[in-house]
Design an enzyme around this catalytic site. Structure first.
Site, PDB file in Angstrom:
ATOM      1  N   THR A 126       0.818  -1.216   0.000  1.00  0.00           N
ATOM      2  CA  THR A 126       0.000   0.000   0.000  1.00  0.00           C
ATOM      3  C   THR A 126       0.854   1.268   0.000  1.00  0.00           C
ATOM      4  O   THR A 126       1.902   1.325   0.639  1.00  0.00           O
ATOM      5  CB  THR A 126      -0.916  -0.006   1.247  1.00  0.00           C
ATOM      6  OG1 THR A 126      -1.703  -1.188   1.195  1.00  0.00           O
ATOM      7  CG2 THR A 126      -1.822   1.210   1.296  1.00  0.00           C
ATOM      8  N   GLU A 127       0.373   2.280  -0.722  1.00  0.00           N
ATOM      9  CA  GLU A 127       1.066   3.568  -0.792  1.00  0.00           C
ATOM     10  C   GLU A 127       0.074   4.679  -0.463  1.00  0.00           C
ATOM     11  O   GLU A 127      -1.138   4.470  -0.552  1.00  0.00           O
ATOM     12  CB  GLU A 127       1.631   3.775  -2.202  1.00  0.00           C
ATOM     13  CG  GLU A 127       2.621   2.689  -2.571  1.00  0.00           C
ATOM     14  CD  GLU A 127       3.277   2.915  -3.924  1.00  0.00           C
ATOM     15  OE1 GLU A 127       2.914   3.872  -4.636  1.00  0.00           O
ATOM     16  OE2 GLU A 127       4.174   2.109  -4.253  1.00  0.00           O
ATOM     17  N   GLY A 129      -0.998   7.045  -2.163  1.00  0.00           N
ATOM     18  CA  GLY A 129      -1.947   7.333  -3.240  1.00  0.00           C
ATOM     19  C   GLY A 129      -2.632   6.104  -3.816  1.00  0.00           C
ATOM     20  O   GLY A 129      -3.500   6.220  -4.682  1.00  0.00           O
ATOM     21  N   GLY A 131      -4.262   2.460  -2.521  1.00  0.00           N
ATOM     22  CA  GLY A 131      -4.602   1.409  -1.565  1.00  0.00           C
ATOM     23  C   GLY A 131      -5.324   0.305  -2.310  1.00  0.00           C
ATOM     24  O   GLY A 131      -4.745  -0.729  -2.647  1.00  0.00           O
ATOM     25  N   ILE A 157       1.680   0.110   6.876  1.00  0.00           N
ATOM     26  CA  ILE A 157       2.316  -1.202   6.823  1.00  0.00           C
ATOM     27  C   ILE A 157       2.330  -1.844   8.218  1.00  0.00           C
ATOM     28  O   ILE A 157       2.973  -1.327   9.140  1.00  0.00           O
ATOM     29  CB  ILE A 157       3.762  -1.099   6.259  1.00  0.00           C
ATOM     30  CG1 ILE A 157       3.759  -0.352   4.908  1.00  0.00           C
ATOM     31  CG2 ILE A 157       4.397  -2.474   6.152  1.00  0.00           C
ATOM     32  CD1 ILE A 157       2.861  -0.952   3.841  1.00  0.00           C
ATOM     33  N   ASP A 240      -4.871 -14.003  -1.799  1.00  0.00           N
ATOM     34  CA  ASP A 240      -5.784 -15.153  -1.865  1.00  0.00           C
ATOM     35  C   ASP A 240      -5.546 -16.090  -0.679  1.00  0.00           C
ATOM     36  O   ASP A 240      -6.474 -16.732  -0.167  1.00  0.00           O
ATOM     37  CB  ASP A 240      -5.565 -15.958  -3.161  1.00  0.00           C
ATOM     38  CG  ASP A 240      -6.177 -15.282  -4.383  1.00  0.00           C
ATOM     39  OD1 ASP A 240      -6.946 -14.330  -4.216  1.00  0.00           O
ATOM     40  OD2 ASP A 240      -5.861 -15.728  -5.515  1.00  0.00           O
ATOM     41  N   ARG A 243      -6.307 -13.704   3.067  1.00  0.00           N
ATOM     42  CA  ARG A 243      -7.585 -13.078   3.418  1.00  0.00           C
ATOM     43  C   ARG A 243      -8.441 -13.998   4.297  1.00  0.00           C
ATOM     44  O   ARG A 243      -9.187 -13.518   5.150  1.00  0.00           O
ATOM     45  CB  ARG A 243      -8.346 -12.680   2.146  1.00  0.00           C
ATOM     46  CG  ARG A 243      -7.779 -11.404   1.535  1.00  0.00           C
ATOM     47  CD  ARG A 243      -8.369 -11.032   0.194  1.00  0.00           C
ATOM     48  NE  ARG A 243      -7.806  -9.757  -0.249  1.00  0.00           N
ATOM     49  CZ  ARG A 243      -7.762  -9.353  -1.510  1.00  0.00           C
ATOM     50  NH1 ARG A 243      -8.255 -10.116  -2.477  1.00  0.00           N
ATOM     51  NH2 ARG A 243      -7.243  -8.189  -1.820  1.00  0.00           N
ATOM     52  N   THR A 313      -9.598 -17.762  -4.741  1.00  0.00           N
ATOM     53  CA  THR A 313      -9.832 -16.315  -4.918  1.00  0.00           C
ATOM     54  C   THR A 313     -11.258 -15.947  -4.483  1.00  0.00           C
ATOM     55  O   THR A 313     -11.455 -15.014  -3.693  1.00  0.00           O
ATOM     56  CB  THR A 313      -9.616 -15.927  -6.398  1.00  0.00           C
ATOM     57  OG1 THR A 313      -8.311 -16.338  -6.785  1.00  0.00           O
ATOM     58  CG2 THR A 313      -9.765 -14.431  -6.614  1.00  0.00           C
ATOM     59  N   GLU A 363      -6.115  -5.820   4.120  1.00  0.00           N
ATOM     60  CA  GLU A 363      -6.007  -6.934   3.161  1.00  0.00           C
ATOM     61  C   GLU A 363      -7.108  -6.864   2.096  1.00  0.00           C
ATOM     62  O   GLU A 363      -7.615  -7.881   1.626  1.00  0.00           O
ATOM     63  CB  GLU A 363      -5.972  -8.281   3.884  1.00  0.00           C
ATOM     64  CG  GLU A 363      -4.750  -8.350   4.788  1.00  0.00           C
ATOM     65  CD  GLU A 363      -4.077  -9.686   4.891  1.00  0.00           C
ATOM     66  OE1 GLU A 363      -4.339 -10.566   4.057  1.00  0.00           O
ATOM     67  OE2 GLU A 363      -3.255  -9.843   5.805  1.00  0.00           O
TER      68      GLU A 363
HETATM   69  N1  COS Z   1      -4.334 -14.334  -8.720  1.00  0.00           N
HETATM   70  C1  COS Z   1      -3.488 -14.246  -9.770  1.00  0.00           C
HETATM   71  N2  COS Z   1      -3.515 -13.240 -10.678  1.00  0.00           N
HETATM   72  C2  COS Z   1      -4.436 -12.282 -10.480  1.00  0.00           C
HETATM   73  C3  COS Z   1      -5.353 -12.310  -9.423  1.00  0.00           C
HETATM   74  C4  COS Z   1      -5.286 -13.389  -8.516  1.00  0.00           C
HETATM   75  N3  COS Z   1      -6.109 -13.486  -7.473  1.00  0.00           N
HETATM   76  N4  COS Z   1      -6.138 -11.218  -9.504  1.00  0.00           N
HETATM   77  C5  COS Z   1      -5.756 -10.543 -10.594  1.00  0.00           C
HETATM   78  N5  COS Z   1      -4.721 -11.189 -11.186  1.00  0.00           N
HETATM   79  C6  COS Z   1      -4.045 -10.833 -12.434  1.00  0.00           C
HETATM   80  C7  COS Z   1      -5.060 -10.781 -13.567  1.00  0.00           C
HETATM   81  O1  COS Z   1      -5.245 -12.062 -14.137  1.00  0.00           O
HETATM   82  C8  COS Z   1      -4.401  -9.822 -14.522  1.00  0.00           C
HETATM   83  O2  COS Z   1      -3.388 -10.509 -15.232  1.00  0.00           O
HETATM   84  P1  COS Z   1      -3.152 -10.231 -16.814  1.00  0.00           P
HETATM   85  O3  COS Z   1      -2.719  -8.807 -16.885  1.00  0.00           O
HETATM   86  O4  COS Z   1      -2.086 -11.200 -17.178  1.00  0.00           O
HETATM   87  O5  COS Z   1      -4.462 -10.447 -17.476  1.00  0.00           O
HETATM   88  C9  COS Z   1      -3.719  -8.822 -13.607  1.00  0.00           C
HETATM   89  O6  COS Z   1      -3.524  -9.510 -12.361  1.00  0.00           O
HETATM   90  C10 COS Z   1      -4.519  -7.579 -13.374  1.00  0.00           C
HETATM   91  O7  COS Z   1      -5.753  -7.975 -12.826  1.00  0.00           O
HETATM   92  P2  COS Z   1      -7.037  -7.046 -12.808  1.00  0.00           P
HETATM   93  O8  COS Z   1      -7.256  -6.471 -14.173  1.00  0.00           O
HETATM   94  O9  COS Z   1      -8.131  -7.808 -12.176  1.00  0.00           O
HETATM   95  O10 COS Z   1      -6.538  -5.864 -11.865  1.00  0.00           O
HETATM   96  P3  COS Z   1      -7.308  -4.578 -11.332  1.00  0.00           P
HETATM   97  O11 COS Z   1      -6.400  -3.427 -11.402  1.00  0.00           O
HETATM   98  O12 COS Z   1      -8.650  -4.466 -11.955  1.00  0.00           O
HETATM   99  O13 COS Z   1      -7.484  -4.840  -9.737  1.00  0.00           O
HETATM  100  C11 COS Z   1      -7.981  -5.740  -7.642  1.00  0.00           C
HETATM  101  C12 COS Z   1      -7.644  -5.972  -9.120  1.00  0.00           C
HETATM  102  C13 COS Z   1      -8.940  -4.595  -7.384  1.00  0.00           C
HETATM  103  C14 COS Z   1      -8.644  -7.047  -7.219  1.00  0.00           C
HETATM  104  C15 COS Z   1      -6.654  -5.527  -6.871  1.00  0.00           C
HETATM  105  O14 COS Z   1      -6.057  -4.299  -7.208  1.00  0.00           O
HETATM  106  C16 COS Z   1      -6.802  -5.626  -5.375  1.00  0.00           C
HETATM  107  O15 COS Z   1      -6.926  -6.717  -4.818  1.00  0.00           O
HETATM  108  N6  COS Z   1      -6.771  -4.477  -4.688  1.00  0.00           N
HETATM  109  C17 COS Z   1      -6.753  -4.448  -3.227  1.00  0.00           C
HETATM  110  C18 COS Z   1      -5.346  -4.479  -2.741  1.00  0.00           C
HETATM  111  C19 COS Z   1      -5.279  -4.913  -1.317  1.00  0.00           C
HETATM  112  O16 COS Z   1      -5.862  -5.896  -0.899  1.00  0.00           O
HETATM  113  N7  COS Z   1      -4.517  -4.165  -0.541  1.00  0.00           N
HETATM  114  C20 COS Z   1      -4.290  -4.487   0.834  1.00  0.00           C
HETATM  115  C21 COS Z   1      -2.821  -4.562   1.073  1.00  0.00           C
HETATM  116  S1  COS Z   1      -2.353  -5.650   2.330  1.00  0.00           S
HETATM  117  S2  COS Z   1      -2.986  -4.846   3.969  1.00  0.00           S
END
Ligand code: COS
Length: 382
Positions: A126-127, A129, A131, A157, A240, A243, A313, A363
């Site tokens: 996370t940054e 700008g 999240g 973090i 995955d 969570r 997932t 997460e």
């Molecule tokens: N496993 C493997 N690959 C994955 C995946 C997963 N669960 N989810 C997405 N991908 C891959 C996609 O297949 C895609 O690959 P290709 O470019 O080869 O097609 C790529 O990643 C981009 O995926 P997508 O287009 O779905 O990305 P988005 O930008 O639309 O965002 C979300 C996906 C919103 C689900 C993601 O940004 C997310 O989970 N955000 C929350 C972050 C988070 O949980 N932060 C907390 C930090 S820890 S406290």
């Protein structure tokens, strides 16, 4: 028909965690919450008992537990204190990308020290700008010689201010979006790493959360996890895995709220009888019990699914989202049952609501979980 019985090993892990939570964590939970103290002596004891690094395989010295077993432990710990549990399980989150994408050499070099001695690691995605939109992160990784130079800032973090090793996600070129993101192992002692002191938070106050700045930090190519551009997928696959335990953490908080509320309802009298004999309170307790039961089944199912080799997932997002929303409802009702006392810091339930809130946010905010769920759902109809 699925078998919900726990093995003897599962039960003994659950008992170990329950005893540790009751004797070591619970007596200090209110004080750490009040003062924001990071109770390192408790985390060290947890480490000694094998309650950290749960996902590290035994061949590298870790506990090598399946996800269901991890969830059983996490729920017990969180019953005593959600914040302490966050700090105890942060190593699992930080080390998961290495487990998923690291080379054998990296695993053999990096993982055993965490299992031989108490060390903390942190997951730095996370940054300020970015999240929810993790693909838009801006921390840069510039190639230089046989390595990379990192510049940028991470925030919120978990264990950031105290960890010795960071798993950092940076981009080789923001224009490449997800395909530019790459994961690196960065020791906190590296020149140019600046970890800020912990933030003042609403809940989870026994854990330490903060920003980390990277100013021209040199990282050798041997500390890149996986290939260039593989970082986003590693981050997603990590989440995955992690969570579902957040769902278990929410269940631990919710169970504590239900326990306090039910016990209080048998003691507290209004209109000449214990409030638990009034239907108004019984209906609340029944709703709380149903919510928690459903949340626990979803967490166990997601963990079981992932333990059988599926990506999980969909299941992990459903479990995390439902359990954390349920924990908010349950802790809210616990306060309502306590009435005015519930709002006071002398009683344990207001802390539970503050701790439950973070499980809806970290997460992946629950809005993101719903997006993941909807995408997975629609993909199965396409
Ligand atoms: N496993 C493997 N690959 C994955 C995946 C997963 N669960 N989810 C997405 N991908 C891959 C996609 O297949 C895609 O690959 P290709 O470019 O080869 O097609 C790529 O990643 C981009 O995926 P997508 O287009 O779905 O990305 P988005 O930008 O639309 O965002 C979300 C996906 C919103 C689900 C993601 O940004 C997310 O989970 N955000 C929350 C972050 C988070 O949980 N932060 C907390 C930090 S820890 S406290």
């Amino acid at each position: 028909m699925p078998d919900f019985s726990l093995s003897e090993e599962d039960r003994s892990l659950q008992d170990l965690a329950r005893k540790f939570a009751k004797t070591e964590m619970a007596p200090h939970a209110a004080e750490c919450d009040r003062t924001g103290r990071f109770p390192e002596e408790i985390y060290r004891k947890g480490w000694e008992l094998g309650l950290m690094n749960l996902n590290v395989p035994t061949e590298f010295g870790g506990s090598g537990l399946g996800l269901l077993q991890q969830c059983l432990i996490v729920e017990e710990l969180a019953h005593a204190c959600g914040g302490m549990t966050t700090s105890i399980i942060a190593n699992c989150l930080a080390l998961e990308p290495l487990l998923l994408g690291g080379s054998r050499e990296q695993k053999g070099r990096v993982l055993p020290p965490f299992c031989k001695e108490y060390h903390l690691a942190a997951f730095a995605l996370t940054e300020p700008g970015t999240g929810s939109d993790a693909g838009a992160l801006q921390t840069r990784a510039r190639k230089e010689g046989d390595g990379y130079i990192l510049d940028g800032e991470k925030c919120f973090i978990s264990n950031g201010p105290v960890a010795e090793l960071y798993t950092v996600f940076a981009t080789l070129d923001p224009a490449l979006k997800h395909k530019g993101i790459t994961a690196f192992l960065v020791p906190r002692s590296s020149p140019g790493v600046h970890a800020a002191k912990g933030e003042e938070k609403l809940g989870h106050r026994a854990s330490s959360t903060g920003s980390i700045r990277f100013d021209g930090v040199r990282v050798p190519a041997s500390d890149r996890i996986g290939a260039e551009g593989e970082g986003f997928s590693l981050a997603m696959r990590t989440l995955d895995q992690t969570r579902t335990p957040i769902g278990a953490l929410a269940n631990g908080i919710a169970q504590a709220a239900l326990d306090h509320a039910a016990a209080y309802s048998l003691k507290r009298k209004t209109f000449g009888k214990p409030i638990g004999e009034h239907q108004a309170i019984q209906l609340k307790l029944a709703n709380m019990a149903q919510d928690l039961h459903a949340a626990r089944l979803l967490v166990w199912h997601a963990a079981w699914t992932i333990d059988r080799g599926a990506s999980g997932t969909l299941e992990s997002s459903i479990a995390k989202c439902f359990a954390s929303d349920a924990a908010m409802r349950i802790t809210d009702e616990a306060i309502q049952i306590f009435g005015g006392y519930g709002y006071m810091k002398d009683y344990p339930v207001e802390k539970l609501l503050r701790d439950a809130k973070l499980t809806q946010i970290y997460e992946g905010a629950n809005e993101i979980q719903r997006i993941v769920i909807a995408r997975e759902l629609l993909a199965s109809y396409a």
